[in-house]
Write an enzyme that holds these catalytic residues in place. Structure first.
Site, PDB file in Angstrom:
ATOM      1  N   ASP A   1       0.857  -1.201   0.000  1.00 25.81           N
ATOM      2  CA  ASP A   1       0.000   0.000   0.000  1.00 25.81           C
ATOM      3  C   ASP A   1       0.885   1.241   0.000  1.00 25.81           C
ATOM      4  OD1 ASP A   1      -1.897   1.970   0.462  1.00 25.81           O
ATOM      5  OD2 ASP A   1      -2.054   1.516   2.604  1.00 25.81           O
TER       6      ASP A   1
ATOM      7  N   ASP B   1      -4.242   3.651   2.768  1.00 24.54           N
ATOM      8  CA  ASP B   1      -5.649   3.290   2.956  1.00 24.54           C
ATOM      9  C   ASP B   1      -5.820   1.824   3.357  1.00 24.54           C
ATOM     10  OD1 ASP B   1      -5.085   1.984   0.586  1.00 24.54           O
ATOM     11  OD2 ASP B   1      -6.698   2.926  -0.583  1.00 24.54           O
TER      12      ASP B   1
ATOM     13  N   ASP C   1      -1.693  -1.228  -3.968  1.00 30.01           N
ATOM     14  CA  ASP C   1      -1.977  -0.480  -5.185  1.00 30.01           C
ATOM     15  C   ASP C   1      -0.802  -0.589  -6.157  1.00 30.01           C
ATOM     16  OD1 ASP C   1      -0.067   1.404  -4.073  1.00 30.01           O
ATOM     17  OD2 ASP C   1      -1.718   2.226  -2.886  1.00 30.01           O
TER      18      ASP C   1
ATOM     19  N   ASP D   1      -9.023 -15.728 -16.951  1.00 32.26           N
ATOM     20  CA  ASP D   1      -9.825 -16.255 -15.860  1.00 32.26           C
ATOM     21  C   ASP D   1     -10.891 -17.226 -16.380  1.00 32.26           C
ATOM     22  OD1 ASP D   1     -10.627 -16.095 -12.990  1.00 32.26           O
ATOM     23  OD2 ASP D   1     -12.460 -15.218 -13.823  1.00 32.26           O
TER      24      ASP D   1
ATOM     25  N   GLU E   1      -6.680 -20.239 -17.123  1.00 35.17           N
ATOM     26  CA  GLU E   1      -7.136 -20.905 -15.900  1.00 35.17           C
ATOM     27  C   GLU E   1      -8.170 -21.940 -16.295  1.00 35.17           C
ATOM     28  OE1 GLU E   1      -9.153 -20.067 -11.526  1.00 35.17           O
ATOM     29  OE2 GLU E   1      -9.824 -18.942 -13.274  1.00 35.17           O
TER      30      GLU E   1
END
Length: 528
Positions: free
Chosen positions: A22, A26, A30, A201, A265
């Protein structure tokens, strides 16, 4: 190896972006955080990073519910932040792969909002809508992978829409040519931006039987398996037409320079998995091989599984191996820390492309999540079955400072209890650590072509021993793994010890057999 594609010789590292680093305080990781930690990955010795979804999303399934395929969610940063990360990765010699989620979008996506607006909207057929049965029940018996019916009633238009996962994740209709073109343009958008490939995915989910017949009941179903297993997904997954889609994705990928790569996947039996290399035209370069995640940790079963997988590969098909990911329990939890070290040697010396899940290089275990901290919708929908994925998505521990150096704020998920000692800084100073072992293994892969691209041959072994040879040109390397807690013997030719998870003082008995100590893995260059 200069003529070999990077994805054959290289090692891929999966980053779950919410939990890596981070940068803005927060409590959520990121893109700037990932960029700040690239040097760890360079030092580790991996070749590519695969980042789980970073696209705009309401985060009901933490990024796998995409609301815009061509932008970055503000929680993770901006497109400019992505461009900066990509440039920084490339400057360090790292490739960058994105997670493409083509089976479904968020119901917040503008496409779905249009589709839902009326039955005659031009995008109505971009999703899968069907009338109710005469009694008002769903069109068939298909079950969501997260439990419950896979059909959601829409009162506004008086039809059901299909969702293989959450009701907020509506399945796209890949039989519609306009939708298909729009999604292929997403690939082009990111390839033009410079990404080196995609992990696709749930690729095997993307096409459903045109008539949507009921799935057959699963005769082996037990409630603890999760409700999705009450039926066999015969008609809702792995349909023949999916291969044409994969082939088109591959053609687009191959039209860009620089050995771009597609990874699929696909949770299917090996004989069906192999079809995704391409039956009539090339499809994905690497259909993910999840067998090490699912196999019992027994030497004889692993040897048979590895041999069967190698034998099943089609001509030109390159193998790949995975020990963990964002959906399955971590290897250290499954087999214990001593055997997790043996497993790391296995992953990084088998023939094929390995993928390391972030934190496995530290030996992270699953983290118990208090009930009031649970985030995963799968756990919230079917509590108590052990299907929740939060335990493997916890923050990366970097050092012993507050919040393990991950953030200046309380992280979105709790850290593991051992983070003050099991972190990158501490393990980096310990030559006996799991991190040091990964450094040595990845260094050996770079130095020895036999480990990166060499041929593979199982060696005779019994009991708890798994042994094999890698060969490239005149170089021969033997790997012997003791998956048990007692001394084991194996006939391995004489050689120079390159690595041991115990120490380099190898032991041979009077029969010239190598004596493997409990939980020991050995790599040696054969000299005889």
């Amino acid at each position: 190896m200069t003529d070999t594609p990077w994805w054959q010789t290289g090692t891929i590292y999966q980053i779950y972006p919410r939990s890596f680093q981070d940068s803005d305080g927060d409590g959520v990781g990121d893109l700037k955080g990932i960029e700040a930690r690239l040097d760890h990955l360079v030092a580790l010795g991996v070749d590519a990073i695969w980042i789980s979804p970073i696209f705009p999303s309401p985060m009901r399934d933490f990024g796998y519910d995409v609301a815009d395929y061509c932008d970055v969610d503000p929680r993770f940063g901006t497109l400019a932040d992505f461009d900066s990360l990509l440039a920084a990765a490339h400057a360090r010699g790292l490739k960058l792969l994105l997670d493409f989620v083509p089976n479904h979008s968020s119901t917040d996506h503008p496409w779905f909002q249009e589709s839902r607006s009326s039955r005659d909207n031009p995008k109505r057929d971009w999703y899968i809508w069907r009338d109710a049965k005469p009694d008002g029940s769903p069109p068939n018996n298909w079950i969501s992978d997260f439990g419950g019916s896979a059909w959601e009633w829409d009162a506004h238009t008086g039809q059901y829409y299909y969702h293989a996962f959450l009701k907020e994740q509506a399945d796209l209709n890949w039989r519609n040519p306009e939708l298909r073109q729009a999604m292929m343009d997403v690939l082009r958008f990111w390839f033009a931006r410079g990404v080196d490939g995609f992990r696709i995915d749930v690729l095997w989910h993307m096409i459903k039987h045109a008539e949507l017949p009921d799935n057959p009941a699963n005769p082996a179903y037990l409630p603890q398996m999760g409700e999705m297993h009450a039926v066999l997904q015969l008609h809702s997954t792995d349909q023949p037409e999916v291969h044409g889609i994969a082939a088109e994705m591959r053609a687009i990928t191959d039209s860009y320079p620089g050995d771009r790569v597609l990874i699929g996947e696909i949770y299917l039996p090996i004989e069906r998995l192999m079809h995704y290399y391409g039956l009539e035209a090339p499809e994905v370069h690497l259909p993910f091989n999840f067998q090490l995640i699912e196999a019992p940790w027994h030497a004889r079963e692993l040897a048979a599984m590895i041999g069967d997988y190698e034998a099943a590969l089609p001509a030109g098909g390159w193998p790949n191996w995975v020990l963990g990911n964002h959906d399955r329990p971590r290897i250290a939890t499954r087999v214990g820390e001593p055997q997790a070290r043996v497993a790391a040697v296995l992953l990084l010396t088998l023939r094929g492309t390995p993928t390391i899940y972030y934190g496995d290089e530290l030996g992270l275990s699953d983290v118990a999540i208090p009930s009031d901290r649970v985030q995963d919708p799968r756990e919230l929908r079917e509590p108590g079955l052990g299907l929740g994925r939060d335990p493997v998505r916890t923050p990366m521990p970097w050092n012993a400072s507050d919040h393990a150096g991950f953030s200046t704020a309380e992280p979105w998920l709790p850290l593991g209890p051992d983070w003050p000692t099991r972190n990158v800084q501490a393990e980096g100073a310990d030559q006996g650590s799991m991190l040091a072992l990964h450094h040595r293994l990845l260094d050996l892969r770079r130095k020895h072509a036999a480990l990166a691209v060499g041929d593979f041959r199982l060696l005779d072994a019994e009991g708890d021993v798994l042994a094999y040879e890698r060969r490239h040109g005149d170089e021969r390397i033997a790997v012997a793994l003791n998956l048990g807690a007692t001394d084991q013997r194996v006939a391995v030719p004489a050689g120079e010890a390159l690595l041991s998870t115990v120490d380099l003082s190898l032991i041979r008995d009077e029969g010239d057999q190598l004596v493997l100590r409990p939980d020991e893995a050995v790599i040696l260059r054969i000299t005889g």
